[in-house]
Design a protein around this motif. Structure first.
Motif, short mmCIF file in Angstrom:
data_model
loop_
_atom_site.label_atom_id
_atom_site.label_comp_id
_atom_site.label_asym_id
_atom_site.label_seq_id
_atom_site.Cartn_x
_atom_site.Cartn_y
_atom_site.Cartn_z
N LEU A 5 0.95 -1.74 0.15
CA LEU A 5 -0.11 0.18 0.20
C LEU A 5 0.70 1.35 0.19
N PHE A 6 1.72 1.11 0.74
CA PHE A 6 3.02 1.86 1.05
C PHE A 6 4.39 2.44 0.31
N LEU A 96 -4.64 12.35 -3.76
CA LEU A 96 -3.70 10.95 -3.35
C LEU A 96 -2.06 11.44 -3.78
N PHE A 102 -0.80 6.73 -0.65
CA PHE A 102 -1.55 5.47 -1.41
C PHE A 102 -1.80 5.73 -3.12
N LEU A 105 -1.66 3.45 -5.75
CA LEU A 105 -2.38 2.81 -6.17
C LEU A 105 -3.35 3.38 -6.99
N SER A 106 -3.53 5.37 -6.58
CA SER A 106 -3.65 6.13 -6.85
C SER A 106 -3.65 5.98 -9.00
N ASP A 155 3.11 8.38 2.04
CA ASP A 155 3.91 7.06 1.82
C ASP A 155 5.16 6.29 2.25
#
Length: 343
Positions: A5-6, A96, A102, A105-106, A155
């Motif tokens: 995720l990060f 984001l 994130f 993912l973004s 992140d």
């Protein structure tokens, strides 16, 4: 899970990480404010801003965007749902990316969106040589998804700052990023406060013959849509006036004539269409060089008071004019009629 995720790492030297931070701020804010926020709240004038602040405006994707989504084939379960997801994806995903949270993912979800726009929506996308904003944005999101947000991001802090270790310089970086976010986000809102305007040269494509076209209208007696072959001959009959002459072919073969008069105010902010004054609420140049105008005014339809909206699309190959009405107390617009003409 946290690692995925990060995921973030330094580029190796701080100048490169600082450059990546500036790139992320510009990329994220431009898509969040210029695309997501602008479509979500449809702020086209100071009047619309007052509606939003008073709670009278409904936040949601504009009708023209919902129609584009439907034309791409995203109709199940609803084009409005897909349009809403796209708009919120631009707004939240852009913010984001700017914050570096994130980030990957973004960037991936925005890359998917702009892949559809850049390579599926265009008739001739030119994957490598196409020089248009949508393709550049797609590759920019791909780059961020691969490279990550860099050192100056939330992140990176979440991945590398131990829970018991002081936060050192991270709060300062976050504060600077947040300040830049607020400053840059406020600029487009001010720029949108002025009224939209239109000029006669921008409408010149209406002032010529369009021999092939159709009129599709809602027959209130049968509540069915009726489509008639239609020809349009447009002429500029005065410095600020257009006359649109229509020839309709009825189902029985009979030809019927009709005409609309279009008057453009001296300041360009108002267009009187068929004796109804309408404000230019939106003017957009679409990626395929189509001029899109949205006009709104209070009038009557079927002997009932309503808000009337006309959406005009103009380019060298085709012209369309869609009339929608929203009756007093109604929540949504309904399509009253739609003209489509092609060369």
């Amino acid at each position: 899970m946290k690692k995925h995720l990060f995921s973030a790492s330094s580029l190796g030297f701080r100048a490169a990480d600082a450059a990546l931070l500036l790139f992320r701020l510009h990329l994220g804010l431009s898509i969040a404010i210029g695309a997501g926020w602008a479509k979500l709240v449809q702020l086209t004038s100071a009047t619309e801003m007052s509606k939003l602040l008073s709670g009278q405006a409904v936040a949601g994707p504009p009708d023209w965007f919902v129609q584009q989504v439907a034309e791409l084939g995203f109709t199940f379960p609803s084009p409005y749902l897909w349009a809403s997801l796209a708009v919120w994806g631009e707004l939240v995903g852009g913010l984001l990316i700017a914050l570096g949270l994130f980030t990957r993912l973004s960037a991936v979800q925005l890359a998917v969106q702009f892949f559809v726009i850049a390579f599926l929506w265009f008739d001739a996308p030119a994957p490598l040589l196409g020089m248009y904003n949508q393709q550049l944005l797609f590759w920019a999101f791909v780059l961020v998804a691969v490279v990550g947000p860099g050192r100056y991001s939330f992140d990176y802090w979440l991945m590398h700052a131990a829970p018991r270790r002081p936060l050192s310089g991270v709060p300062q970086v976050a504060a600077l990023a947040s300040l830049a976010l607020l400053l840059l986000a406020s600029a487009p809102a001010v720029a949108q406060a002025g009224p939209n305007t239109v000029t006669m040269p921008e409408l010149e494509l209406l002032a010529r013959p369009w021999p092939q076209g159709t009129l599709t209208y809602l027959d209130y007696r049968s509540n069915h849509l009726v489509t008639l072959p239609t020809r349009l001959i447009g002429q500029q009959t005065a410095p600020q006036e257009l006359t649109l002459s229509f020839t309709y072919q009825e189902p029985n073969g009979q030809q019927v004539q009709g005409a609309d008069q279009v008057l453009v105010a001296a300041d360009g902010a108002t267009v009187t269409w068929d004796q109804l004054p309408m404000q230019v609420t939106s003017k957009t140049m679409l990626p395929d060089h189509t001029l899109q105008l949205v006009l709104e005014g209070l009038g009557q339809d079927n002997d009932k008071p309503c808000l009337i909206r006309r959406t005009v699309l103009l380019n060298e190959a085709q012209v369309s004019v869609r009339k929608e009405v929203k009756y007093d107390g109604a929540a949504v617009f309904i399509i009253r009629n739609s003209y489509q003409f092609k060369i």
